[in-house]
Design a protein around this motif. Structure first.
Motif, PDB file in Angstrom:
ATOM      1  N   LEU A 153      85.795  31.242  81.146  1.00  0.00           N
ATOM      2  CA  LEU A 153      87.017  31.157  82.327  1.00  0.00           C
ATOM      3  C   LEU A 153      86.718  30.078  83.018  1.00  0.00           C
ATOM      4  O   LEU A 153      87.324  29.840  83.874  1.00  0.00           O
ATOM      5  CB  LEU A 153      86.733  32.556  82.756  1.00  0.00           C
ATOM      6  N   THR A 156      89.198  27.203  83.638  1.00  0.00           N
ATOM      7  CA  THR A 156      90.429  27.768  84.211  1.00  0.00           C
ATOM      8  C   THR A 156      90.534  27.395  85.777  1.00  0.00           C
ATOM      9  O   THR A 156      89.859  26.767  86.150  1.00  0.00           O
ATOM     10  CB  THR A 156      90.877  29.377  84.064  1.00  0.00           C
ATOM     11  N   ASP A 157      91.855  27.652  86.222  1.00  0.00           N
ATOM     12  CA  ASP A 157      91.947  27.405  87.668  1.00  0.00           C
ATOM     13  C   ASP A 157      91.514  28.521  88.509  1.00  0.00           C
ATOM     14  O   ASP A 157      91.325  28.278  89.845  1.00  0.00           O
ATOM     15  CB  ASP A 157      93.439  26.936  88.008  1.00  0.00           C
ATOM     16  N   LEU A 158      90.721  29.528  87.963  1.00  0.00           N
ATOM     17  CA  LEU A 158      90.173  30.566  88.849  1.00  0.00           C
ATOM     18  C   LEU A 158      89.029  29.996  89.772  1.00  0.00           C
ATOM     19  O   LEU A 158      88.193  29.328  89.233  1.00  0.00           O
ATOM     20  CB  LEU A 158      89.845  31.516  87.789  1.00  0.00           C
ATOM     21  N   GLU A 159      88.874  30.680  90.927  1.00  0.00           N
ATOM     22  CA  GLU A 159      87.751  30.402  91.621  1.00  0.00           C
ATOM     23  C   GLU A 159      86.638  31.349  91.124  1.00  0.00           C
ATOM     24  O   GLU A 159      86.691  32.256  90.438  1.00  0.00           O
ATOM     25  CB  GLU A 159      88.086  30.683  93.275  1.00  0.00           C
ATOM     26  N   GLU A 161      84.712  33.439  92.395  1.00  0.00           N
ATOM     27  CA  GLU A 161      84.727  34.884  92.572  1.00  0.00           C
ATOM     28  C   GLU A 161      85.975  35.537  91.537  1.00  0.00           C
ATOM     29  O   GLU A 161      85.236  36.637  91.076  1.00  0.00           O
ATOM     30  CB  GLU A 161      85.093  35.295  93.973  1.00  0.00           C
ATOM     31  N   ALA A 162      86.916  35.197  91.419  1.00  0.00           N
ATOM     32  CA  ALA A 162      87.705  35.505  90.345  1.00  0.00           C
ATOM     33  C   ALA A 162      86.969  35.565  88.997  1.00  0.00           C
ATOM     34  O   ALA A 162      87.097  36.366  88.338  1.00  0.00           O
ATOM     35  CB  ALA A 162      89.103  34.764  90.605  1.00  0.00           C
ATOM     36  N   ILE A 163      86.449  34.480  88.688  1.00  0.00           N
ATOM     37  CA  ILE A 163      85.756  34.520  87.433  1.00  0.00           C
ATOM     38  C   ILE A 163      84.830  35.266  87.100  1.00  0.00           C
ATOM     39  O   ILE A 163      84.883  36.175  86.173  1.00  0.00           O
ATOM     40  CB  ILE A 163      85.186  33.028  87.373  1.00  0.00           C
ATOM     41  N   ARG A 165      84.485  38.243  88.916  1.00  0.00           N
ATOM     42  CA  ARG A 165      85.406  39.751  88.650  1.00  0.00           C
ATOM     43  C   ARG A 165      85.796  39.990  87.494  1.00  0.00           C
ATOM     44  O   ARG A 165      85.620  40.964  86.760  1.00  0.00           O
ATOM     45  CB  ARG A 165      85.961  39.798  89.983  1.00  0.00           C
ATOM     46  N   ARG A 166      86.412  38.992  86.914  1.00  0.00           N
ATOM     47  CA  ARG A 166      87.136  38.832  85.625  1.00  0.00           C
ATOM     48  C   ARG A 166      86.127  39.128  84.358  1.00  0.00           C
ATOM     49  O   ARG A 166      86.223  40.163  83.557  1.00  0.00           O
ATOM     50  CB  ARG A 166      88.148  37.910  85.184  1.00  0.00           C
TER      51      ARG A 166
END
Length: 189
Positions: A153, A156-159, A161-163, A165-166
């Motif tokens: 991940l 990707t464009d995810l920040e 924290e989002a990375i 959590r996913r």
């Protein structure tokens, strides 16, 4: 368990996934809440990620392994940080040296991920202080699943924290010793 039993007297203890992600000027440490004994979930909401502030310098630590052992190590880490304010790398090396050479500490069964936002380190009882490549580190039962997911991940464009959590959600789907009850701490990186 009789006093003096070996540390592996509880080989059925499982349950921790700790993941750290550095991206976009942030470092996030996430840990699941599950503690299991054999096939039984003993606790689903354990807090395995802690924020320490020795001398006003924030440090986030996540631990895998025996809880009592991890707390002993966190206490020792705080002492090292107080002796070397703002120098996480130095404190971690001093902790690892003590952990490897002290007869009592050698018996501790845990691993740590620590960060002050600048340094991101994995500390082990084998004397290792490792700075992971690619801004991602993971330990524990589901650590390899979370590590692989987070690395995938990162592009990707995810920040951060989002990375985190996913990736933790993916680890929880695969590892029966990992759940989705997360503790997440963030520091500027």
């Amino acid at each position: 368990m009789a006093s003096g039993s070996p540390p592996d007297a509880f080989p059925g203890w499982h349950g921790t996934t700790i993941l750290a992600v550095r991206k976009g000027g942030r470092v996030v440490v996430a840990g699941d809440g599950q503690v299991s004994l054999g096939q039984t979930v003993i606790k689903a909401t354990a807090r395995k990620v802690r924020r320490l502030e020795p001398g006003g310098h924030p440090v986030v630590a996540g631990f895998a392994g025996s809880t009592a052992d991890a707390f002993a190590l966190l206490e020792r880490l705080e002492q090292k940080l107080e002796a070397s304010p703002g120098q996480l790398g130095r404190a971690a090396v001093e902790l690892a040296k003590d952990w490897r050479t002290d007869r009592i500490l050698q018996k501790l069964e845990a691993m740590l991920i620590v960060t002050d936002g600048r340094d991101l380190l994995v500390v082990t009882g084998a004397g290792d202080v490792l700075e992971p490549e690619g801004g991602v580190a993971a330990i524990g039962s589901g650590g390899q699943y979370a590590l692989a997911a987070a690395r995938a991940l990162m592009d990707t464009d995810l920040e951060a924290e989002a990375i985190a959590r996913r990736a933790m959600a993916i680890a929880a789907e695969i590892c029966v010793y990992t759940n989705t009850h997360l503790t997440v701490e963030t520091l500027p990186g």
